[in-house]
Design a protein around this motif. Structure first.
Motif, PDB file in Angstrom:
ATOM      1  N   ALA A 193       0.827  -1.205   0.000  1.00  0.00           N
ATOM      2  CA  ALA A 193       0.000   0.000   0.000  1.00  0.00           C
ATOM      3  C   ALA A 193       0.861   1.255   0.000  1.00  0.00           C
ATOM      4  O   ALA A 193       0.524   2.259  -0.649  1.00  0.00           O
ATOM      5  CB  ALA A 193      -0.929  -0.008   1.210  1.00  0.00           C
ATOM      6  N   ALA A 194       1.979   1.229   0.738  1.00  0.00           N
ATOM      7  CA  ALA A 194       2.874   2.383   0.760  1.00  0.00           C
ATOM      8  C   ALA A 194       3.507   2.606  -0.614  1.00  0.00           C
ATOM      9  O   ALA A 194       3.598   3.739  -1.102  1.00  0.00           O
ATOM     10  CB  ALA A 194       3.950   2.189   1.818  1.00  0.00           C
ATOM     11  N   VAL A 195       3.937   1.514  -1.263  1.00  0.00           N
ATOM     12  CA  VAL A 195       4.581   1.635  -2.573  1.00  0.00           C
ATOM     13  C   VAL A 195       3.599   2.146  -3.624  1.00  0.00           C
ATOM     14  O   VAL A 195       3.964   2.941  -4.504  1.00  0.00           O
ATOM     15  CB  VAL A 195       5.171   0.275  -2.998  1.00  0.00           C
ATOM     16  CG1 VAL A 195       5.703   0.335  -4.425  1.00  0.00           C
ATOM     17  CG2 VAL A 195       6.282  -0.137  -2.033  1.00  0.00           C
ATOM     18  N   TRP A 238       6.723   6.295   5.692  1.00  0.00           N
ATOM     19  CA  TRP A 238       6.833   5.937   7.105  1.00  0.00           C
ATOM     20  C   TRP A 238       5.481   6.072   7.812  1.00  0.00           C
ATOM     21  O   TRP A 238       5.131   5.233   8.646  1.00  0.00           O
ATOM     22  CB  TRP A 238       7.871   6.814   7.789  1.00  0.00           C
ATOM     23  CG  TRP A 238       7.917   6.598   9.273  1.00  0.00           C
ATOM     24  CD1 TRP A 238       7.442   7.435  10.246  1.00  0.00           C
ATOM     25  CD2 TRP A 238       8.436   5.453   9.955  1.00  0.00           C
ATOM     26  NE1 TRP A 238       7.631   6.874  11.480  1.00  0.00           N
ATOM     27  CE2 TRP A 238       8.249   5.658  11.336  1.00  0.00           C
ATOM     28  CE3 TRP A 238       9.047   4.277   9.523  1.00  0.00           C
ATOM     29  CZ2 TRP A 238       8.646   4.734  12.280  1.00  0.00           C
ATOM     30  CZ3 TRP A 238       9.437   3.352  10.477  1.00  0.00           C
ATOM     31  CH2 TRP A 238       9.233   3.583  11.837  1.00  0.00           C
ATOM     32  N   SER A 239       4.733   7.125   7.482  1.00  0.00           N
ATOM     33  CA  SER A 239       3.417   7.300   8.097  1.00  0.00           C
ATOM     34  C   SER A 239       2.503   6.132   7.759  1.00  0.00           C
ATOM     35  O   SER A 239       1.790   5.609   8.628  1.00  0.00           O
ATOM     36  CB  SER A 239       2.788   8.616   7.623  1.00  0.00           C
ATOM     37  OG  SER A 239       1.490   8.765   8.139  1.00  0.00           O
ATOM     38  N   THR A 240       2.522   5.692   6.495  1.00  0.00           N
ATOM     39  CA  THR A 240       1.696   4.556   6.094  1.00  0.00           C
ATOM     40  C   THR A 240       2.107   3.283   6.814  1.00  0.00           C
ATOM     41  O   THR A 240       1.263   2.515   7.293  1.00  0.00           O
ATOM     42  CB  THR A 240       1.784   4.346   4.573  1.00  0.00           C
ATOM     43  OG1 THR A 240       1.367   5.534   3.901  1.00  0.00           O
ATOM     44  CG2 THR A 240       0.908   3.186   4.128  1.00  0.00           C
ATOM     45  N   PRO A 284      -5.658   5.927  -7.581  1.00  0.00           N
ATOM     46  CA  PRO A 284      -5.600   5.232  -8.874  1.00  0.00           C
ATOM     47  C   PRO A 284      -4.808   3.932  -8.841  1.00  0.00           C
ATOM     48  O   PRO A 284      -5.254   2.922  -9.382  1.00  0.00           O
ATOM     49  CB  PRO A 284      -4.942   6.273  -9.791  1.00  0.00           C
ATOM     50  CG  PRO A 284      -5.282   7.584  -9.183  1.00  0.00           C
ATOM     51  CD  PRO A 284      -5.288   7.340  -7.706  1.00  0.00           C
ATOM     52  N   LEU A 285      -3.623   3.932  -8.210  1.00  0.00           N
ATOM     53  CA  LEU A 285      -2.811   2.716  -8.196  1.00  0.00           C
ATOM     54  C   LEU A 285      -3.428   1.625  -7.324  1.00  0.00           C
ATOM     55  O   LEU A 285      -3.217   0.432  -7.573  1.00  0.00           O
ATOM     56  CB  LEU A 285      -1.394   3.035  -7.723  1.00  0.00           C
ATOM     57  CG  LEU A 285      -0.552   3.911  -8.658  1.00  0.00           C
ATOM     58  CD1 LEU A 285       0.843   4.126  -8.083  1.00  0.00           C
ATOM     59  CD2 LEU A 285      -0.456   3.292 -10.044  1.00  0.00           C
ATOM     60  N   TRP A 291      -7.904  -2.065  -3.434  1.00  0.00           N
ATOM     61  CA  TRP A 291      -7.738  -1.632  -2.052  1.00  0.00           C
ATOM     62  C   TRP A 291      -8.420  -0.297  -1.804  1.00  0.00           C
ATOM     63  O   TRP A 291      -8.550   0.543  -2.713  1.00  0.00           O
ATOM     64  CB  TRP A 291      -6.250  -1.500  -1.705  1.00  0.00           C
ATOM     65  CG  TRP A 291      -5.521  -2.795  -1.631  1.00  0.00           C
ATOM     66  CD1 TRP A 291      -6.063  -4.040  -1.436  1.00  0.00           C
ATOM     67  CD2 TRP A 291      -4.112  -2.988  -1.743  1.00  0.00           C
ATOM     68  NE1 TRP A 291      -5.082  -4.992  -1.408  1.00  0.00           N
ATOM     69  CE2 TRP A 291      -3.867  -4.384  -1.600  1.00  0.00           C
ATOM     70  CE3 TRP A 291      -3.025  -2.139  -1.946  1.00  0.00           C
ATOM     71  CZ2 TRP A 291      -2.599  -4.922  -1.652  1.00  0.00           C
ATOM     72  CZ3 TRP A 291      -1.752  -2.686  -1.988  1.00  0.00           C
ATOM     73  CH2 TRP A 291      -1.543  -4.054  -1.848  1.00  0.00           C
ATOM     74  N   TYR A 292      -8.815  -0.092  -0.543  1.00  0.00           N
ATOM     75  CA  TYR A 292      -9.466   1.146  -0.111  1.00  0.00           C
ATOM     76  C   TYR A 292      -8.925   1.544   1.261  1.00  0.00           C
ATOM     77  O   TYR A 292      -8.400   0.710   1.995  1.00  0.00           O
ATOM     78  CB  TYR A 292     -10.989   0.970  -0.012  1.00  0.00           C
ATOM     79  CG  TYR A 292     -11.674   0.557  -1.288  1.00  0.00           C
ATOM     80  CD1 TYR A 292     -12.261   1.503  -2.130  1.00  0.00           C
ATOM     81  CD2 TYR A 292     -11.754  -0.788  -1.652  1.00  0.00           C
ATOM     82  CE1 TYR A 292     -12.909   1.113  -3.295  1.00  0.00           C
ATOM     83  CE2 TYR A 292     -12.393  -1.181  -2.809  1.00  0.00           C
ATOM     84  CZ  TYR A 292     -12.969  -0.224  -3.625  1.00  0.00           C
ATOM     85  OH  TYR A 292     -13.600  -0.606  -4.784  1.00  0.00           O
ATOM     86  N   LYS A 293      -9.114   2.819   1.602  1.00  0.00           N
ATOM     87  CA  LYS A 293      -8.781   3.329   2.922  1.00  0.00           C
ATOM     88  C   LYS A 293     -10.039   3.914   3.546  1.00  0.00           C
ATOM     89  O   LYS A 293     -10.798   4.625   2.883  1.00  0.00           O
ATOM     90  CB  LYS A 293      -7.697   4.414   2.821  1.00  0.00           C
ATOM     91  CG  LYS A 293      -7.329   5.051   4.165  1.00  0.00           C
ATOM     92  CD  LYS A 293      -6.269   6.126   3.980  1.00  0.00           C
ATOM     93  CE  LYS A 293      -5.901   6.782   5.306  1.00  0.00           C
ATOM     94  NZ  LYS A 293      -4.861   7.834   5.137  1.00  0.00           N
TER      95      LYS A 293
END
Length: 503
Positions: A193-195, A238-240, A284-285, A291-293
């Protein structure tokens, strides 16, 4: 530490000032000893060999004096910090020269966190944070207690906030409420998810832009501008990672419990009915992985853009469609429709009139060429859903009883195409519910009907003390009861029966 009567004044752990102020202590040691250390190195040790009348005894005396002063300040800070938990309030007194008295009503507690910074974890300590409606920040902070004591105190506060009373002399019998885990994230997904986050998109676009300008201007010096961008992107990564690592969500009679953290760990508990709005975002990615947040507005969290505030407002850092539906079901157990999967899926990924959504009229497509088929809203018996975004998809869900006020917005261009935006006001937070560019007459109709729905829902909403005992004659009609008779609820789900088959 916490023995005795529940209402008596107590103190935090004696080493709490050290855990809170260790950075300041290191700064004093660094700046105070830097000059002496540098002169010692430059002088080749001559001053060290000057003997007891030289600088070494003076340096030792200064260090000892600083340690004594700091220890005295820490002791006074600990001695003058006391707290009390009563049937109705949490009170904290602190300060030596400038006294501070803070008080929070238990029936206004919106969320309670158990936080363990890295150094606190080393000593087995934890901090309690209480968020109160309209406070705008943590109204009460207890730093630090033993972890077991912090967990027991959290159970006591949540039980009293729920309206539980075990009677005099039984305060220490309040147990930690049971919980049932709903979902957990793997480290691989958090890293992925971070990438694939918006940080990567921003970094790539910035690099391309800098490269183009470097070629046009025939200079490579512009690539130095990429360094601060890279630092910002690394901070976003880092936050993610820190907010998604070890993430687990569970349900209990106390409400929704969330745990996460890499170096600093946090356990959040949001009591039932405290979530004011839910937002689901898909970059978009992330669409490549589905995936969702999920973020939420909770009274007391505020709208601060800080990393901590954003982390606390995140109900699910990264999840699949099914996990998003599970999380929304925790917040909105009654979706108000017999087709919850179809309706919420249309809000997340649909367009046009899927599942009954009302969208931007075709005549206004020129002012929203990419999003006009996505912009729209749907209304169930219990909530209003507003969706928008062609590239960054967004869905906002607002329970009717949490709608505080409404506003219609119409600019000159919107008037030309006879469309308007409906804005729903809730408590401050990352979710800003807004129905974008719907037909003017439809906006006015929704404005009037939503006002009525909100008032009626508030009238029917349950009590703030969600486990308050009720008379025997009413127990068949209401839920609740003493904590020692509470039953662990099953996690709500939109994917049972026919809904599960549809998914």
């Amino acid at each position: 530490m916490l023995s005795g009567s529940a209402d008596e004044w107590k103190r935090v752990h004696i080493i709490s000032p050290l855990v809170r102020g260790w950075i300041a202590l290191l700064a004093v040691i660094f700046f105070g000893g830097r000059d002496w250390f540098e002169s010692f190195l430059i002088g080749g040790g001559e001053r060290f060999r000057e003997g007891p009348v030289g600088n070494l005894p003076l340096a030792i005396a200064i260090v000892v004096g600083v340690v004594v002063v700091v220890a005295g300040v820490f002791f006074l800070s600990w001695w003058f910090t006391r707290f009390q938990v009563t049937e109705e309030h949490v009170r904290v007194n602190s300060g030596v020269l400038f006294r501070q008295h803070r008080q929070a009503r238990l029936d206004r507690v919106q969320a309670i966190d158990v936080v363990q910074p890295f150094l606190a974890r080393v000593f087995g300590l934890a901090e309690l944070k209480f968020d109160v409606a309209d406070a705008g920040e943590s109204a009460v902070r207890l730093a630090f207690l033993k972890l077991d004591d912090a967990q027991k105190l959290r159970a006591t506060i949540l039980a009293r906030a729920a309206g539980v009373s075990l009677g005099p002399g039984r305060e220490q019998e309040i147990p930690e409420a049971p919980e049932r885990e709903v979902l957990a994230l793997t480290p691989a997904r958090v890293i992925g998810a971070a990438v694939l986050s918006g940080n990567s998109i921003g970094a790539v676009l910035a690099l391309i832009g800098i490269g183009v300008f470097a070629v046009v201007l025939e200079t490579g010096a512009l690539f130095a501008a990429f360094v601060p961008i890279l630092i910002a992107v690394a901070g976003g990564y880092w936050s993610t990672l820190s907010t998604g690592f070890n993430f687990r969500a569970a349900i209990s009679p106390d409400g929704i419990r969330i745990r996460y953290g890499l170096l600093d760990t946090r356990t959040q508990t949001v009591p039932p009915g405290r979530v004011q709005a839910v937002g689901v975002i898909q970059s978009p990615l992330w669409r490549l992985k589905g995936w969702y947040k999920v973020t939420v507005n909770v009274a007391g969290y505020g709208a601060s853009p800080s990393g901590e505030a954003q982390a606390r407002a995140t109900l699910l850092p990264v999840g699949t469609l099914e996990e998003v539906l599970q999380v929304i079901a925790l917040v909105l157990p009654d979706p108000g429709t017999d087709r919850p999967v179809e309706v919420f899926t249309a809000g997340l990924a649909g367009r046009d009139s899927d599942a009954g959504f009302i969208t931007t009229p075709r005549r206004a497509r020129i002012i929203a060429p990419f999003a006009w088929r996505r912009n729209g809203f749907a209304v169930t018996r219990t909530a209003l859903l507003a969706r928008t975004g062609a590239w960054w998809r967004e869905l906002s869900v607002v329970p009717h009883e949490r709608t505080q006020s409404l506003a219609l917005h119409q600019g000159p261009l919107a008037r030309r195409f006879r469309v308007a935006d409906l804005i729903l006001h809730t408590t401050p937070g990352p979710v800003s519910p807004r129905v974008h560019q719907i037909a003017e007459d439809e906006a006015w109709r929704l404005f009037d009907e939503q006002s009525i729905r909100a008032a009626e829902a508030r009238r029917r909403s349950g009590p703030e003390q969600w486990m308050r005992p009720v008379p025997a004659d009413d127990r068949d009609e209401q839920t609740g009861g003493p904590l020692d008779t509470a039953v662990m609820p099953d996690p709500p789900s939109y994917t049972e029966g026919q809904a599960r088959h549809e998914l």
